[in-house]
Design a protein around this motif. Structure first.
Motif, PDB file in Angstrom:
ATOM      1  N   GLN A   1       4.374  14.333   1.063  1.00 14.54           N
ATOM      2  CA  GLN A   1       3.996  13.893  -0.277  1.00 14.54           C
ATOM      3  C   GLN A   1       2.591  13.264  -0.258  1.00 14.54           C
ATOM      4  O   GLN A   1       2.077  12.896   0.795  1.00 14.54           O
ATOM      5  CB  GLN A   1       5.021  12.879  -0.816  1.00 14.54           C
ATOM      6  CG  GLN A   1       6.477  13.280  -0.604  1.00 14.54           C
ATOM      7  CD  GLN A   1       6.795  14.713  -1.000  1.00 14.54           C
ATOM      8  OE1 GLN A   1       6.269  15.239  -1.974  1.00 14.54           O
ATOM      9  NE2 GLN A   1       7.669  15.365  -0.237  1.00 14.54           N
ATOM     10  N   GLY A   2       1.996  13.131  -1.420  1.00 17.33           N
ATOM     11  CA  GLY A   2       0.651  12.560  -1.506  1.00 17.33           C
ATOM     12  C   GLY A   2       0.620  11.134  -0.980  1.00 17.33           C
ATOM     13  O   GLY A   2       1.266  10.259  -1.554  1.00 17.33           O
ATOM     14  N   PRO A   3      -0.103  10.866   0.111  1.00 17.40           N
ATOM     15  CA  PRO A   3      -0.051   9.534   0.734  1.00 17.40           C
ATOM     16  C   PRO A   3      -0.575   8.404  -0.142  1.00 17.40           C
ATOM     17  O   PRO A   3      -0.017   7.309  -0.137  1.00 17.40           O
ATOM     18  CB  PRO A   3      -0.904   9.698   1.999  1.00 17.40           C
ATOM     19  CG  PRO A   3      -1.738  10.912   1.758  1.00 17.40           C
ATOM     20  CD  PRO A   3      -0.942  11.796   0.877  1.00 17.40           C
ATOM     21  N   ILE A   4      -1.636   8.651  -0.907  1.00 21.08           N
ATOM     22  CA  ILE A   4      -2.148   7.597  -1.790  1.00 21.08           C
ATOM     23  C   ILE A   4      -1.139   7.328  -2.898  1.00 21.08           C
ATOM     24  O   ILE A   4      -0.881   6.173  -3.253  1.00 21.08           O
ATOM     25  CB  ILE A   4      -3.515   7.992  -2.385  1.00 21.08           C
ATOM     26  CG1 ILE A   4      -4.553   8.165  -1.275  1.00 21.08           C
ATOM     27  CG2 ILE A   4      -3.984   6.933  -3.384  1.00 21.08           C
ATOM     28  CD1 ILE A   4      -5.902   8.670  -1.765  1.00 21.08           C
ATOM     29  N   ALA A   5      -0.531   8.386  -3.416  1.00 16.96           N
ATOM     30  CA  ALA A   5       0.479   8.228  -4.463  1.00 16.96           C
ATOM     31  C   ALA A   5       1.667   7.426  -3.955  1.00 16.96           C
ATOM     32  O   ALA A   5       2.183   6.539  -4.655  1.00 16.96           O
ATOM     33  CB  ALA A   5       0.945   9.600  -4.953  1.00 16.96           C
ATOM     34  N   VAL A   6       2.112   7.711  -2.727  1.00 19.68           N
ATOM     35  CA  VAL A   6       3.248   6.980  -2.163  1.00 19.68           C
ATOM     36  C   VAL A   6       2.897   5.504  -1.997  1.00 19.68           C
ATOM     37  O   VAL A   6       3.698   4.617  -2.307  1.00 19.68           O
ATOM     38  CB  VAL A   6       3.679   7.603  -0.821  1.00 19.68           C
ATOM     39  CG1 VAL A   6       4.710   6.717  -0.125  1.00 19.68           C
ATOM     40  CG2 VAL A   6       4.251   9.002  -1.034  1.00 19.68           C
ATOM     41  N   ARG A   7       1.685   5.231  -1.514  1.00 14.77           N
ATOM     42  CA  ARG A   7       1.266   3.836  -1.342  1.00 14.77           C
ATOM     43  C   ARG A   7       1.200   3.111  -2.686  1.00 14.77           C
ATOM     44  O   ARG A   7       1.629   1.959  -2.803  1.00 14.77           O
ATOM     45  CB  ARG A   7      -0.106   3.785  -0.654  1.00 14.77           C
ATOM     46  CG  ARG A   7      -0.066   4.194   0.806  1.00 14.77           C
ATOM     47  CD  ARG A   7      -1.459   4.181   1.430  1.00 14.77           C
ATOM     48  NE  ARG A   7      -1.417   4.576   2.829  1.00 14.77           N
ATOM     49  CZ  ARG A   7      -2.078   3.962   3.804  1.00 14.77           C
ATOM     50  NH1 ARG A   7      -2.834   2.917   3.528  1.00 14.77           N
ATOM     51  NH2 ARG A   7      -1.984   4.373   5.045  1.00 14.77           N
ATOM     52  N   MET A   8       0.654   3.784  -3.700  1.00 15.00           N
ATOM     53  CA  MET A   8       0.565   3.160  -5.013  1.00 15.00           C
ATOM     54  C   MET A   8       1.946   2.972  -5.642  1.00 15.00           C
ATOM     55  O   MET A   8       2.197   1.978  -6.327  1.00 15.00           O
ATOM     56  CB  MET A   8      -0.317   4.005  -5.934  1.00 15.00           C
ATOM     57  CG  MET A   8      -1.805   3.919  -5.641  1.00 15.00           C
ATOM     58  SD  MET A   8      -2.487   2.236  -5.864  1.00 15.00           S
ATOM     59  CE  MET A   8      -2.609   1.704  -4.153  1.00 15.00           C
ATOM     60  N   ALA A   9       2.845   3.912  -5.390  1.00 17.14           N
ATOM     61  CA  ALA A   9       4.216   3.765  -5.893  1.00 17.14           C
ATOM     62  C   ALA A   9       4.884   2.548  -5.260  1.00 17.14           C
ATOM     63  O   ALA A   9       5.564   1.768  -5.940  1.00 17.14           O
ATOM     64  CB  ALA A   9       5.023   5.031  -5.603  1.00 17.14           C
ATOM     65  N   LYS A  10       4.684   2.376  -3.956  1.00 18.55           N
ATOM     66  CA  LYS A  10       5.256   1.212  -3.275  1.00 18.55           C
ATOM     67  C   LYS A  10       4.692  -0.084  -3.842  1.00 18.55           C
ATOM     68  O   LYS A  10       5.444  -1.037  -4.107  1.00 18.55           O
ATOM     69  CB  LYS A  10       4.987   1.295  -1.770  1.00 18.55           C
ATOM     70  CG  LYS A  10       5.449   0.051  -1.013  1.00 18.55           C
ATOM     71  CD  LYS A  10       5.347   0.208   0.488  1.00 18.55           C
ATOM     72  CE  LYS A  10       5.741  -1.083   1.193  1.00 18.55           C
ATOM     73  NZ  LYS A  10       5.806  -0.933   2.667  1.00 18.55           N
ATOM     74  N   LEU A  11       3.375  -0.115  -4.035  1.00 19.84           N
ATOM     75  CA  LEU A  11       2.748  -1.321  -4.578  1.00 19.84           C
ATOM     76  C   LEU A  11       3.255  -1.623  -5.982  1.00 19.84           C
ATOM     77  O   LEU A  11       3.576  -2.772  -6.311  1.00 19.84           O
ATOM     78  CB  LEU A  11       1.224  -1.151  -4.591  1.00 19.84           C
ATOM     79  CG  LEU A  11       0.417  -2.355  -5.083  1.00 19.84           C
ATOM     80  CD1 LEU A  11       0.668  -3.576  -4.212  1.00 19.84           C
ATOM     81  CD2 LEU A  11      -1.073  -2.029  -5.113  1.00 19.84           C
ATOM     82  N   ALA A  12       3.358  -0.588  -6.814  1.00 11.78           N
ATOM     83  CA  ALA A  12       3.838  -0.785  -8.188  1.00 11.78           C
ATOM     84  C   ALA A  12       5.266  -1.312  -8.208  1.00 11.78           C
ATOM     85  O   ALA A  12       5.596  -2.222  -8.982  1.00 11.78           O
ATOM     86  CB  ALA A  12       3.748   0.525  -8.966  1.00 11.78           C
ATOM     87  N   ILE A  13       6.119  -0.766  -7.354  1.00 12.60           N
ATOM     88  CA  ILE A  13       7.510  -1.220  -7.303  1.00 12.60           C
ATOM     89  C   ILE A  13       7.592  -2.649  -6.785  1.00 12.60           C
ATOM     90  O   ILE A  13       8.253  -3.509  -7.389  1.00 12.60           O
ATOM     91  CB  ILE A  13       8.353  -0.281  -6.416  1.00 12.60           C
ATOM     92  CG1 ILE A  13       8.455   1.112  -7.044  1.00 12.60           C
ATOM     93  CG2 ILE A  13       9.748  -0.857  -6.199  1.00 12.60           C
ATOM     94  CD1 ILE A  13       9.031   2.163  -6.111  1.00 12.60           C
ATOM     95  N   ASN A  14       6.918  -2.913  -5.667  1.00 15.87           N
ATOM     96  CA  ASN A  14       7.006  -4.243  -5.057  1.00 15.87           C
ATOM     97  C   ASN A  14       6.479  -5.347  -5.965  1.00 15.87           C
ATOM     98  O   ASN A  14       7.067  -6.427  -6.055  1.00 15.87           O
ATOM     99  CB  ASN A  14       6.242  -4.267  -3.738  1.00 15.87           C
ATOM    100  CG  ASN A  14       6.996  -3.578  -2.619  1.00 15.87           C
ATOM    101  OD1 ASN A  14       8.124  -3.115  -2.804  1.00 15.87           O
ATOM    102  ND2 ASN A  14       6.382  -3.485  -1.454  1.00 15.87           N
TER     103      ASN A  14
END
Length: 329
Positions: A271-284
């Protein structure tokens, strides 16, 4: 207005994370020693051939082997496996282990090619027994507080890694061991694993985030019950309570949770690594605020992926009906 608040909250969160990283760096430097960068977890060729990627365990009493880190390659490139390896101490958390984990976490944060991290044990039947009480007993009372603070900052840093983290619990995870697992994004346990925050048995309380993270994971009432009673539960019960995402039947080699964690890491990898990182940040960050502010945080994180090359690659791959080749750019 909500979007502005969200952006301010996001920026505050990013500043807080930077501050925590600075603290972690100072603590790591305070316990300085030359980096043991070549921690080598070896993987069984036969297991790799059948797609399992099982860990071949090698034991040593040498303190430099307390932690072994493997950056996988080939199709698994981007997956990092952190293996705790203190068989004689049941993987208990020592000063040396804390130092080595700080170094490993710092190296991972600096590597933008990392897509996911698996935290596991290289010792059959144990994930982590918590604090090294034999070492703790030799500490002067004045040393205990600073050591617990270092462990707390380490576990916070583990939780703040920008990439997804998966705890593979194939054995007992007690006290600080469960606190480390709670800091990970996802927990997978074997059905025979044992978990509990048992500190009240020693007339103390969880001191590395357990009172806060367990409550957020399974709810306040259940967390109080488990902590007050120092109760230990197995992987099946942990899954029922929501403490772990998956409970898998243990296998003969004792690494069923690790193998399931590896499967999950392989799902995340393409999966898109920047997207995954941003998804984690948004959730956290979003889970800690009201919905309106959380949506604004999501909007601010979404804005970070719009100008990326990966987003354009995803659109092109969809149009051309091929698998996207994301580069984290």
């Amino acid at each position: 207005m909500a979007a502005l608040v969200g952006r301010r909250t996001l920026m505050q969160a990013l500043r807080l994370q930077r501050a925590e990283r600075d603290i972690a760096c100072r603590l790591a430097a305070a316990s300085s020693c030359s980096r043991q960068h070549a921690f080598s977890v070896q993987f069984s060729p036969s297991s790799r051939l059948n797609g399992h990627g099982g860990v071949t365990r090698h034991y040593s009493s040498d303190s430099k082997d307390d932690l072994r880190v493997r950056y996988l390659d080939g199709e698994d490139s981007g997956i990092v496996v952190i293996g705790i390896n203190r068989p004689k101490a049941k993987n208990a958390i020592s000063k040396n282990l804390v130092k080595m984990m700080f170094e490993a976490v710092e190296d991972i944060k600096k590597n933008n090619k990392v897509r996911s991290v698996i935290l596991c044990s290289l010792v059959p039947g144990i994930f982590c027994a918590g604090a090294d009480l034999k070492e703790r007993a030799k500490m002067h009372q004045s040393e205990v507080g600073p050591f617990v603070s270092k462990a707390r900052v380490l576990i916070t840093e583990l939780g703040n890694l920008p990439t997804p983290t998966i705890a593979a619990i194939d054995g007992a995870a007690l006290g600080g061991g469960l606190e480390m697992a709670l800091a990970c994004d996802i927990r997978i346990a074997s059905n025979t694993a044992k978990m509990g925050l048992v500190e009240t048995k020693l007339a103390i309380i969880p001191g590395a985030g357990g009172t806060q993270r367990l409550s957020r994971v399974i709810g306040v009432s259940l967390a109080k019950e488990l902590i007050f009673a120092a109760r230990v539960i197995d992987g099946t019960e942990a899954c029922r309570l929501g403490l772990v995402s998956h409970s898998v039947e243990q296998n003969q080699s004792g690494d069923a949770a690790y193998l399931r964690a590896l499967e999950l890491a392989r799902e995340i990898n393409p999966q898109g690594p920047i997207a995954v990182r941003m998804a984690k940040l948004a959730i956290n960050q979003g889970i800690e605020v009201d919905l309106s502010t959380g949506l604004a945080i999501e909007e601010a994180c979404y804005a970070q992926v719009i100008p990326t090359k990966d987003r354009l690659e995803g659109l092109a791959a969809f149009k051309e009906k091929r698998r996207p080749q994301f580069k984290g750019e």
